[in-house]
Design a protein around this motif. Sequence first.
Motif, short mmCIF file in Angstrom:
data_model
loop_
_atom_site.label_atom_id
_atom_site.label_comp_id
_atom_site.label_asym_id
_atom_site.label_seq_id
_atom_site.Cartn_x
_atom_site.Cartn_y
_atom_site.Cartn_z
N UNK A 278 1.23 -1.27 -0.08
CA UNK A 278 -0.43 0.16 -0.83
C UNK A 278 0.70 1.39 -0.11
N UNK A 279 0.70 1.85 -0.81
CA UNK A 279 1.79 4.09 -0.59
C UNK A 279 0.18 4.42 -0.32
N UNK A 280 0.97 5.49 0.33
CA UNK A 280 0.48 6.31 0.86
C UNK A 280 -0.38 7.43 -0.04
N UNK A 281 -1.57 7.22 0.09
CA UNK A 281 -2.51 8.04 -1.36
C UNK A 281 -3.24 7.67 -2.27
N UNK A 282 -2.72 6.55 -2.30
CA UNK A 282 -3.57 5.67 -3.34
C UNK A 282 -5.10 4.87 -2.41
#
Length: 333
Positions: A278-282
Amino acid sequence: MEKMSRSSSKCKDDTPPFLHIANLIIPWLTPQELSSLSCTCHTLSHLCKLISTVRSSDASRSFETHPIPFINTVDSRPYAFFLYTPTQLISPNFSRQFWGFPANPNPTLNFNFKLSLDFGGNGCDCGEKCEIHDDCPCSLLRYGDGAQVITECGLSCDCDSSCLNRVTQNGISVKLKIVRVTKKGWGLFADQFISSGEFVCEYAGELLTTHEARRRHQLYDELAKGGQFSSALLVVREYLPSRKACFRINIDATIMGNVSRFINHSCDGGNLTTVLVRSSGAVMPRVCFFTSRDVQAGEELSFSYGNVRLQPQGFPCLCGCPTCFGILPSEPT
């Protein structure tokens, strides 16, 4: 006048204009179209063979750091045809892709998950890059239902692509090759030593709704009964702590994907671990593969497709490990 006309009918490098046009068009053709075109004349036949040679030298079309070649000593197939994407896509708007000459005009920005899956939000303010991975507030490791879940920096963070907490976002950095194996077909192999815990590749492809995934699953099962079709539809479930619901990720790399579509199943779990990133903001997590142990150069990469086998007479498994069940995993999509 006749001399001038002949001179002007050729380009500065004395190559007939139709060949320049052919060089722009032929790399967009499918293998079937190339085969038909190669029968028209000797010149075009030579160009089509050149296209096939270039395609077999790099499955990634220069999207990745290193070329990923096809190696086949089993039969006459020079390569496997598919559309390439370095990451997952939602509703791709193209059905052809340039593949055939070293110069790659494919627009990489159209494939960037940061553009299509970002929703903003609060990220870290580590600056230009996170020097120490463990100190980054975005860095998080936990275990889901049989799979690790990690969090990386994203668009909402201040750091850039050189950040140490963006391990999976810069494409494939290890050397790989796609090898034709007797009976099994194509498989993905390491072309260098890869240490344990190293990122190998993302499972890239078309991101589907559950309804569409089930429709395609039924279609692919029907096509596979003929023995000449192999799908690459992957369904990953991330269960909520209550275990009463799960988050599904449906990725279809059958027509459009990257080299991960060639990773074969192994009943002993193989040498790859499936990780949700998981990527921050995705909005959507991505499915990535990391090595679960040291992998030697020339060793095939594999992972477990699952443990459920609902079809006793399902498709045969040819992984060859001592604990092989004899049939591939199968479960409702």
